[in-house]
Design an enzyme around this catalytic site. Structure first.
Site, PDB file in Angstrom:
ATOM      1  N   LYS A  34      12.765  -8.229  -3.987  1.00  0.00           N
ATOM      2  CA  LYS A  34      12.532  -7.228  -4.159  1.00  0.00           C
ATOM      3  C   LYS A  34      12.640  -5.822  -3.829  1.00  0.00           C
ATOM      4  O   LYS A  34      12.772  -5.865  -2.653  1.00  0.00           O
ATOM      5  CB  LYS A  34      10.548  -7.452  -4.902  1.00  0.00           C
ATOM      6  N   ARG A 126      -5.147 -10.815  -7.346  1.00  0.00           N
ATOM      7  CA  ARG A 126      -3.970 -10.690  -8.387  1.00  0.00           C
ATOM      8  C   ARG A 126      -3.452 -10.604  -9.650  1.00  0.00           C
ATOM      9  O   ARG A 126      -2.775  -9.540 -10.286  1.00  0.00           O
ATOM     10  CB  ARG A 126      -3.030  -9.879  -7.194  1.00  0.00           C
ATOM     11  N   HIS A 153      -0.306 -17.017  -3.899  1.00  0.00           N
ATOM     12  CA  HIS A 153      -0.316 -16.348  -3.011  1.00  0.00           C
ATOM     13  C   HIS A 153      -0.982 -15.801  -2.044  1.00  0.00           C
ATOM     14  O   HIS A 153      -2.307 -15.544  -2.540  1.00  0.00           O
ATOM     15  CB  HIS A 153       0.857 -15.110  -3.747  1.00  0.00           C
ATOM     16  N   ARG A 205       8.343 -18.989   0.451  1.00  0.00           N
ATOM     17  CA  ARG A 205       8.789 -16.995   0.424  1.00  0.00           C
ATOM     18  C   ARG A 205       8.617 -16.082   1.356  1.00  0.00           C
ATOM     19  O   ARG A 205       7.806 -15.360   1.080  1.00  0.00           O
ATOM     20  CB  ARG A 205       7.668 -16.138  -1.167  1.00  0.00           C
ATOM     21  N   TYR A 248      10.380  23.675   9.598  1.00  0.00           N
ATOM     22  CA  TYR A 248       9.067  24.349   8.899  1.00  0.00           C
ATOM     23  C   TYR A 248       7.224  24.024   9.841  1.00  0.00           C
ATOM     24  O   TYR A 248       7.372  23.376  10.059  1.00  0.00           O
ATOM     25  CB  TYR A 248       8.664  23.619   7.962  1.00  0.00           C
ATOM     26  N   CYS A 295      11.983  17.138   7.693  1.00  0.00           N
ATOM     27  CA  CYS A 295      12.284  17.647   6.374  1.00  0.00           C
ATOM     28  C   CYS A 295      12.565  16.785   5.182  1.00  0.00           C
ATOM     29  O   CYS A 295      12.455  15.520   5.490  1.00  0.00           O
ATOM     30  CB  CYS A 295      13.620  18.650   6.963  1.00  0.00           C
ATOM     31  N   MET A 296      12.809  17.604   4.260  1.00  0.00           N
ATOM     32  CA  MET A 296      13.253  15.997   3.521  1.00  0.00           C
ATOM     33  C   MET A 296      14.722  15.691   3.244  1.00  0.00           C
ATOM     34  O   MET A 296      14.798  14.034   2.644  1.00  0.00           O
ATOM     35  CB  MET A 296      13.113  17.337   1.477  1.00  0.00           C
ATOM     36  N   ASP A 297      15.660  16.538   3.371  1.00  0.00           N
ATOM     37  CA  ASP A 297      16.935  16.271   4.485  1.00  0.00           C
ATOM     38  C   ASP A 297      17.726  15.969   5.170  1.00  0.00           C
ATOM     39  O   ASP A 297      18.600  15.789   5.601  1.00  0.00           O
ATOM     40  CB  ASP A 297      18.174  16.696   3.086  1.00  0.00           C
TER      41      ASP A 297
HETATM   42  C1  LIG Z   1       6.583  -9.819  -1.485  1.00  0.00           C
HETATM   43  C2  LIG Z   1       5.922 -11.318  -1.609  1.00  0.00           C
HETATM   44  C3  LIG Z   1       5.964 -12.199  -0.814  1.00  0.00           C
HETATM   45  C4  LIG Z   1       7.029 -12.408   0.771  1.00  0.00           C
HETATM   46  O1  LIG Z   1       6.028 -11.028   1.601  1.00  0.00           O
HETATM   47  P1  LIG Z   1       6.264 -11.029   3.363  1.00  0.00           P
HETATM   48  O2  LIG Z   1       4.795 -10.563   3.202  1.00  0.00           O
HETATM   49  O3  LIG Z   1       7.515  -9.678   2.590  1.00  0.00           O
HETATM   50  O4  LIG Z   1       6.576 -12.107   4.059  1.00  0.00           O
HETATM   51  C5  LIG Z   1       5.631 -13.615  -1.102  1.00  0.00           C
HETATM   52  N1  LIG Z   1       5.137 -13.495  -2.196  1.00  0.00           N
HETATM   53  C6  LIG Z   1       4.941 -13.023  -3.501  1.00  0.00           C
HETATM   54  C7  LIG Z   1       4.485 -13.612  -4.958  1.00  0.00           C
HETATM   55  C8  LIG Z   1       4.817 -11.524  -3.091  1.00  0.00           C
HETATM   56  O5  LIG Z   1       5.313 -10.690  -3.746  1.00  0.00           O
END
Ligand SMILES: *Cc1c(COP(=O)(O)O)cnc(C)c1O
Length: 352
Positions: A34, A126, A153, A205, A248, A295-297
């Protein structure tokens, strides 16, 4: 055109992290990609990870990411982690994207060719079905032949106190025990590094850990290798004379003749503006302070005595002396936010 800034993505570091995390968890990996693969570049990371034997599939946060991954045609499952709208369900199922399900209504609305992962809320509050509601949903999905996985999670598996994570795991196991055997997954990176193979589940994950960062209290000796090196070109070199200020607001003022290099990277590229006053970069082989406001860039660096020239690289973070963790600390934030902030003007380059 040449990009002013590059994120070098090390396939060998990624691969070594994935091997380590698969070994530690005893599971195959559902790699979170993601937010542009935590800023590393979705296509670059997904192509490299798809070559890894311990990879089961990919996890994404939003439908656009799922569609972009499906278009890469890497032959690995993709799981969407957040609820699609009713209109998105059909097109995502057509792409083969695995969908999260958290209610009987969602289970009933899936087309017959969909594949579902039941999401159980064991304490994060969540997303997902409460444990007491999850079993009938899972059974409904299983009846329809759509149940591929069940997951939850952890809310605090990256903290030293694992009491709550253990409670979450116990709640999750109760749900699993009441369902037919399917793929199960719970651990994020913190969960793997804290529990090892204790979760005893088929998939894990790990996000940030795959990209090289363990939770702070587990960092020493984790064996993880940062995957990204960020560098940017020097675009201009000049002298600031005593009494003159740089950038700045005139926050920094020269007390002696100072060689200043302007580097083509700023907060629009993800370098935290909050690091102003503390930031350093590696240039000409040395660690040198960033002068005045970021700065921005662009940002300006004291390169006095280094003979730095236009076109030279400044290393902003990487495997060397300055890490993403340092930059995050200077910016008052965390590695997640720094990495996911790396912007579209930064060229991603997959390397060995
Ligand atoms: C982002 C996410 C992860 C990964 O979490 P980390 O802390 O980066 O290992 C795993 N499961 C879900 C549902 C997530 O949203």
């Amino acid at each position: 055109m040449q990009a002013r800034a590059q994120a070098l993505i090390s396939e060998s570091a990624l691969s070594s992290n994935l091997s380590l995390l698969a070994r530690r968890s005893g599971a195959r990996l559902l790699l979170p990609v993601k937010a542009n693969a935590y800023g590393h570049g979705l296509a670059e990371v997904a192509r490299a990870a798809a070559r890894h034997p311990d990879l089961w599939g990919f996890a994404v946060a939003v439908p656009q990411e799922a569609a972009a991954l499906a278009a890469l045609d890497l032959g690995r499952p993709v799981l969407l982690l957040t609820p699609p709208t009713p209109q998105e369900v059909g097109p995502l199922a057509d792409l083969g994207v695995r969908l999260p399900v958290a209610s009987l209504a969602e289970a009933g609305a899936l087309p017959a060719h969909a594949r579902a992962h039941l999401k159980v809320d064991t304490g994060m509050n969540r997303l997902g079905a409460r444990p007491e509601d999850a079993v009938p949903i899972g059974l409904r999905l299983a009846e329809r032949g759509l149940l591929e996985g069940v997951y939850t999670h952890f809310a605090s598996a990256d903290e030293p106190d694992l009491t709550f994570a253990r409670q979450q795991l116990a709640r999750f196991r109760e749900v699993l025990a009441a369902l037919p055997p399917v793929l199960a997954h719970a651990a994020n990176g913190g969960g793997i590094l804290s529990f090892g193979a204790l979760t005893g589940l088929g998939l894990a994950r790990p996000g940030l850990a795959s990209y090289g960062f363990a939770p702070a209290h587990l960092r020493a000796g984790s064996g993880l290798r940062p995957v990204m090196t960020l560098r940017a070109r020097v675009t201009h070199v000049h002298t600031a004379y005593p009494g003159e200020s740089v950038s700045y607001g005139g926050l920094w003022r020269a007390t002696s003749e100072t060689a200043v290099a302007t580097v083509g990277l700023g907060y629009a590229d993800g370098y935290p503006r909050g690091a102003t006053g503390q930031a350093e970069v590696l240039v000409g082989g040395e660690r040198r302070p960033v002068l005045g406001r970021i700065c921005m860039d662009q940002l300006m660096v004291d390169v006095t005595g280094l003979g730095v020239r236009v076109g030279d690289w400044a290393e902003v973070w990487g495997r060397g002396e300055i890490s993403v963790s340092d930059v995050a600390a200077w910016g008052g934030t965390v590695e997640y936010e720094v990495l996911t902030g790396v912007g579209p003007r930064v060229e991603r380059r997959l390397e060995d």
